[in-house]
Design a protein around this motif. Structure first.
Motif, PDB file in Angstrom:
ATOM      1  N   UNK A 178      -8.351  -2.412  21.231  1.00  0.00           N
ATOM      2  CA  UNK A 178      -9.055  -1.427  22.050  1.00  0.00           C
ATOM      3  C   UNK A 178      -8.463  -1.328  23.453  1.00  0.00           C
ATOM      4  N   UNK A 179      -8.083  -0.127  23.841  1.00  0.00           N
ATOM      5  CA  UNK A 179      -7.526   0.103  25.171  1.00  0.00           C
ATOM      6  C   UNK A 179      -6.046  -0.193  25.299  1.00  0.00           C
ATOM      7  N   UNK A 180      -5.394  -0.624  24.221  1.00  0.00           N
ATOM      8  CA  UNK A 180      -3.971  -0.949  24.294  1.00  0.00           C
ATOM      9  C   UNK A 180      -3.146   0.314  24.525  1.00  0.00           C
ATOM     10  N   UNK A 181      -2.064   0.206  25.326  1.00  0.00           N
ATOM     11  CA  UNK A 181      -1.181   1.359  25.527  1.00  0.00           C
ATOM     12  C   UNK A 181      -0.192   1.548  24.391  1.00  0.00           C
ATOM     13  N   UNK A 182      -0.323   0.781  23.311  1.00  0.00           N
ATOM     14  CA  UNK A 182       0.612   0.815  22.187  1.00  0.00           C
ATOM     15  C   UNK A 182      -0.117   1.151  20.887  1.00  0.00           C
ATOM     16  N   UNK A 183       0.489   2.030  20.085  1.00  0.00           N
ATOM     17  CA  UNK A 183      -0.069   2.315  18.761  1.00  0.00           C
ATOM     18  C   UNK A 183       0.980   2.106  17.670  1.00  0.00           C
ATOM     19  N   UNK A 184       2.170   1.675  18.076  1.00  0.00           N
ATOM     20  CA  UNK A 184       3.224   1.400  17.096  1.00  0.00           C
ATOM     21  C   UNK A 184       4.064   0.230  17.580  1.00  0.00           C
ATOM     22  N   UNK A 185       4.869  -0.288  16.679  1.00  0.00           N
ATOM     23  CA  UNK A 185       5.726  -1.426  17.008  1.00  0.00           C
ATOM     24  C   UNK A 185       7.132  -1.179  16.473  1.00  0.00           C
ATOM     25  N   UNK A 186       8.106  -1.769  17.156  1.00  0.00           N
ATOM     26  CA  UNK A 186       9.482  -1.805  16.681  1.00  0.00           C
ATOM     27  C   UNK A 186       9.683  -3.164  16.035  1.00  0.00           C
ATOM     28  N   UNK A 187      10.270  -3.191  14.853  1.00  0.00           N
ATOM     29  CA  UNK A 187      10.532  -4.454  14.158  1.00  0.00           C
ATOM     30  C   UNK A 187      11.846  -5.020  14.678  1.00  0.00           C
ATOM     31  N   UNK A 188      11.786  -6.248  15.221  1.00  0.00           N
ATOM     32  CA  UNK A 188      12.960  -6.885  15.790  1.00  0.00           C
ATOM     33  C   UNK A 188      13.744  -7.694  14.769  1.00  0.00           C
ATOM     34  N   UNK A 240       0.822  -1.210   0.000  1.00  0.00           N
ATOM     35  CA  UNK A 240       0.000   0.000   0.000  1.00  0.00           C
ATOM     36  C   UNK A 240       0.857   1.262   0.000  1.00  0.00           C
ATOM     37  N   UNK A 241       1.914   1.261   0.839  1.00  0.00           N
ATOM     38  CA  UNK A 241       2.707   2.473   1.024  1.00  0.00           C
ATOM     39  C   UNK A 241       4.092   2.387   0.393  1.00  0.00           C
ATOM     40  N   UNK A 242       4.469   1.222  -0.131  1.00  0.00           N
ATOM     41  CA  UNK A 242       5.768   1.074  -0.757  1.00  0.00           C
ATOM     42  C   UNK A 242       6.932   1.129   0.214  1.00  0.00           C
ATOM     43  N   UNK A 243       6.698   0.690   1.462  1.00  0.00           N
ATOM     44  CA  UNK A 243       7.782   0.702   2.447  1.00  0.00           C
ATOM     45  C   UNK A 243       8.448  -0.668   2.489  1.00  0.00           C
ATOM     46  N   UNK A 244       9.719  -0.684   2.886  1.00  0.00           N
ATOM     47  CA  UNK A 244      10.438  -1.930   3.119  1.00  0.00           C
ATOM     48  C   UNK A 244      10.538  -2.107   4.627  1.00  0.00           C
ATOM     49  N   UNK A 245       9.900  -3.150   5.137  1.00  0.00           N
ATOM     50  CA  UNK A 245       9.901  -3.415   6.576  1.00  0.00           C
ATOM     51  C   UNK A 245      11.168  -4.189   6.919  1.00  0.00           C
ATOM     52  N   UNK A 246      11.976  -3.628   7.820  1.00  0.00           N
ATOM     53  CA  UNK A 246      13.266  -4.221   8.155  1.00  0.00           C
ATOM     54  C   UNK A 246      13.517  -4.068   9.652  1.00  0.00           C
ATOM     55  N   UNK A 247      14.393  -4.906  10.221  1.00  0.00           N
ATOM     56  CA  UNK A 247      14.713  -4.776  11.642  1.00  0.00           C
ATOM     57  C   UNK A 247      15.173  -3.364  11.984  1.00  0.00           C
ATOM     58  N   UNK A 248      14.682  -2.854  13.114  1.00  0.00           N
ATOM     59  CA  UNK A 248      15.028  -1.508  13.553  1.00  0.00           C
ATOM     60  C   UNK A 248      14.058  -0.446  13.102  1.00  0.00           C
ATOM     61  N   UNK A 249      13.175  -0.786  12.159  1.00  0.00           N
ATOM     62  CA  UNK A 249      12.209   0.209  11.694  1.00  0.00           C
ATOM     63  C   UNK A 249      10.982   0.225  12.609  1.00  0.00           C
ATOM     64  N   UNK A 250      10.245   1.307  12.532  1.00  0.00           N
ATOM     65  CA  UNK A 250       9.015   1.461  13.303  1.00  0.00           C
ATOM     66  C   UNK A 250       7.828   1.403  12.355  1.00  0.00           C
ATOM     67  N   UNK A 251       6.749   0.823  12.827  1.00  0.00           N
ATOM     68  CA  UNK A 251       5.485   0.822  12.091  1.00  0.00           C
ATOM     69  C   UNK A 251       4.434   1.431  13.005  1.00  0.00           C
ATOM     70  N   UNK A 252       3.784   2.483  12.544  1.00  0.00           N
ATOM     71  CA  UNK A 252       2.832   3.219  13.367  1.00  0.00           C
ATOM     72  C   UNK A 252       1.432   3.085  12.790  1.00  0.00           C
ATOM     73  N   UNK A 253       0.501   2.661  13.630  1.00  0.00           N
ATOM     74  CA  UNK A 253      -0.884   2.499  13.186  1.00  0.00           C
ATOM     75  C   UNK A 253      -1.690   3.782  13.333  1.00  0.00           C
ATOM     76  N   UNK A 254      -1.284   4.654  14.254  1.00  0.00           N
ATOM     77  CA  UNK A 254      -2.066   5.855  14.515  1.00  0.00           C
ATOM     78  C   UNK A 254      -3.270   5.603  15.399  1.00  0.00           C
ATOM     79  N   UNK A 255      -3.415   4.390  15.870  1.00  0.00           N
ATOM     80  CA  UNK A 255      -4.498   4.011  16.786  1.00  0.00           C
ATOM     81  C   UNK A 255      -4.008   2.816  17.597  1.00  0.00           C
ATOM     82  N   UNK A 256      -4.662   2.504  18.731  1.00  0.00           N
ATOM     83  CA  UNK A 256      -4.193   1.386  19.559  1.00  0.00           C
ATOM     84  C   UNK A 256      -4.171   0.066  18.789  1.00  0.00           C
ATOM     85  N   UNK A 257      -3.208  -0.786  19.144  1.00  0.00           N
ATOM     86  CA  UNK A 257      -3.108  -2.103  18.500  1.00  0.00           C
ATOM     87  C   UNK A 257      -4.368  -2.928  18.721  1.00  0.00           C
TER      88      UNK A 257
END
Length: 198
Positions: free
Chosen positions: A124-134, A105-122
């Motif tokens: 409902x009620x989650x304290x996280x809206x983004x993830x670090x790729x391990x 959709x966005x033409x990004x390359x997902x790789x270790x160390x990158x961040x992926x942001x949803x802009x909303x909780x993972x």
């Protein structure tokens, strides 16, 4: 494409056991993405793992390339591990499919160390809206494919609080991971607070 996904699912089953649930999501103009749920109850660990299936069907393309190579390029699937029964983490299925679709959709390359942001909780009620790729290769080993195809890597996702995500943007992934390690942070706790970053 189907043959690759069959091999990917077989690798997931070998590493994680039989999935006890699966959901499929199709976004306009993309392939179909599935998310498989695996409950690891061996030894009473009570960890639920969610793995995407479909992201590796196509190689990720360099967003600066004029034409996407239909064969060469990195391939990956995403794996999220959470402690079961503490939060309604099953609501993460669609957000995970959104992250898996981001290369198409966005033409990004997902790789270790990158961040992926949803802009909303993972979920409902989650304290996280983004993830670090391990880093890959831990829980699920890379899946080698016939040349010239690159192997499929199974990338763990580490949920970040907004404070952690902001700190990571400034200080980098390695420093955030070192802070988590130094503080003994349980990254599989769906209710955890942000690690102290002062």
């Amino acid at each position: 494409m189907g043959e690759i996904l069959d091999l990917v699912e077989a690798r997931l089953r070998t590493a994680l056991g039989e999935p006890d649930a699966r959901a499929a999501v199709t976004f306009l103009g993309t392939d179909r993405f599935e998310v498989l749920r695996f409950l690891d109850s061996q030894g009473g660990s009570g960890v639920v793992r969610y793995a995407t299936l479909g992201m590796s069907a196509q190689p990720m393309a360099d967003p600066s390339a004029l034409l996407a190579d239909p064969v060469k390029g990195p391939r990956a699937e995403l794996v999220l591990s959470m402690r079961a029964g503490l939060a309604d983490t099953d609501q993460v299925l669609r957000p995970l499919a959104v992250l898996a679709a981001s290369p198409q959709v966005e033409g990004v390359v997902v790789a270790p160390g990158s961040s992926l942001d949803l802009g909303e909780p993972l979920w409902p009620g989650a304290p996280f809206s983004s993830v670090l790729v391990g880093e890959p290769g831990g829980l699920v080993a890379d899946l080698e494919l016939d040349a010239p195809l690159e192997p499929v890597r199974f990338l763990p996702l580490l949920p970040m609080t907004p404070h952690e995500a902001a700190w990571k943007r400034v200080r980098g992934a390695r420093e955030l991971e070192e802070r988590w390690l130094a503080r003994g942070t349980d990254l599989r706790d769906p209710l955890r607070a942000s690690v102290p970053l002062d």
